[in-house]
Design an enzyme around this catalytic site. Structure first.
Site, PDB file in Angstrom:
ATOM      1  CG  HIS A 104      -1.829   1.150   1.306  1.00  0.00           C
ATOM      2  ND1 HIS A 104      -3.005   1.194   0.588  1.00  0.00           N
ATOM      3  CD2 HIS A 104      -1.763   2.323   1.982  1.00  0.00           C
ATOM      4  CE1 HIS A 104      -3.619   2.334   0.821  1.00  0.00           C
ATOM      5  NE2 HIS A 104      -2.890   3.049   1.663  1.00  0.00           N
ATOM      6  CB  SER A 131       2.805  -0.197   4.611  1.00  0.00           C
ATOM      7  OG  SER A 131       2.914   1.102   5.158  1.00  0.00           O
TER       8      SER A 131
HETATM    9  C1  GRF Z   1       1.019   0.529  -6.177  1.00  0.00           C
HETATM   10  O1  GRF Z   1       1.164   1.884  -5.888  1.00  0.00           O
HETATM   11  C2  GRF Z   1       0.588  -0.221  -4.957  1.00  0.00           C
HETATM   12  O2  GRF Z   1       1.108   0.288  -3.766  1.00  0.00           O
HETATM   13  C3  GRF Z   1      -0.911  -0.060  -4.977  1.00  0.00           C
HETATM   14  O3  GRF Z   1      -1.257  -0.141  -6.340  1.00  0.00           O
HETATM   15  C4  GRF Z   1      -0.145   0.276  -7.128  1.00  0.00           C
HETATM   16  C5  GRF Z   1       0.134  -0.836  -8.084  1.00  0.00           C
HETATM   17  O4  GRF Z   1       1.089  -0.466  -9.045  1.00  0.00           O
HETATM   18  N1  GRF Z   1      -1.544  -1.060  -4.156  1.00  0.00           N
HETATM   19  P1  GRF Z   1       1.714  -1.570  -9.997  1.00  0.00           P
HETATM   20  O5  GRF Z   1       0.561  -2.238 -10.725  1.00  0.00           O
HETATM   21  O6  GRF Z   1       2.479  -2.539  -9.149  1.00  0.00           O
HETATM   22  O7  GRF Z   1       2.591  -0.820 -10.943  1.00  0.00           O
END
Ligand code: GRF
Length: 209
Positions: A104, A131
């Protein structure tokens, strides 16, 4: 790994797991969105993929049961959520408790939910981060495994902060999964319990680039 989109965290884990000494192997990438760009990253790395749309199921429980069958059939030990835009039923989260983790883009428990970087900028905090945590039924609330701090610059807009945070995510997630897969952190009595690892395990600080 469960994804819904871009898959840049998936790519970070693919890269980490390509090292023979990494304690986890990515056996399957599952997307709930057909054509998610992350699927292509998995295919390029020779990893099996599955697409299963929640729209094809009448209820959250039925979708979760279908996901569960795929995971069990593939003999999956650990499930990593990376930009997976579905909330699981309580039953699914409980059955995978201790074996299901998520990343997250905030320093939890601050700034849960969506539009995280907007929330961070609106709050005016000067340090943000990301996190990795165990997933529990309550959204973005499970015990924290690892966190990385990044500065919030006075010049930041959402996209600048998101980019700095994402770079930190790409270092954090492989480290956190290595702790779990290597047996150096586990979920016990609702807490992350660390063993055989330095006391600072799971804490990262990213200086201003
Ligand atoms: C990331 O910022 C993650 O923290 C959140 O969704 C985004 C996913 O990005 N849960 P990716 O698909 O890994 O590029």
């Amino acid at each position: 790994m469960l994804i819904s989109g871009r898959g840049s965290n998936l790519q970070a884990l693919i890269d980490a797991a390509s090292d023979a000494n990494y304690p986890a192997e990515i056996a399957l990438v599952l997307s709930n969105v057909a054509g998610a760009p992350g699927l292509e990253r998995a295919v390029r790395a020779g990893i099996a993929t599955r697409t299963i749309s929640h729209r094809d199921y009448a209820s959250r429980e039925e979708f979760d049961a279908a996901v569960e069958k795929i995971l069990v059939d593939a003999a999956i030990d650990l499930v990593c959520l990376a930009g997976f835009m579905r909330v699981f039923s309580d039953g699914f989260a409980r059955r995978w408790q201790g074996r299901l983790i998520n990343i997250h883009p905030s320093l939890l428990p601050a700034f849960k939910g969506l539009n995280v970087h907007r929330q961070v900028l609106d709050a005016g905090v000067r340090i943000s981060g990301c996190s990795v945590h165990f997933v529990v039924p309550e959204l973005d609330s499970g015990p924290i495994i690892a966190q990385s701090a990044v500065p919030v610059l006075t010049t930041d807009d959402e996209s600048a902060l998101a980019a700095r945070t994402l770079a930190a995510e790409h270092a954090l997630y492989p480290m956190a999964l290595a702790l779990l897969a290597g047996g150096r952190v586990k979920l016990a009595d609702g807490r992350s319990v660390f063993s055989e690892t330095p006391a600072h395990a799971g804490s990262l600080f990213v200086p201003t680039a």
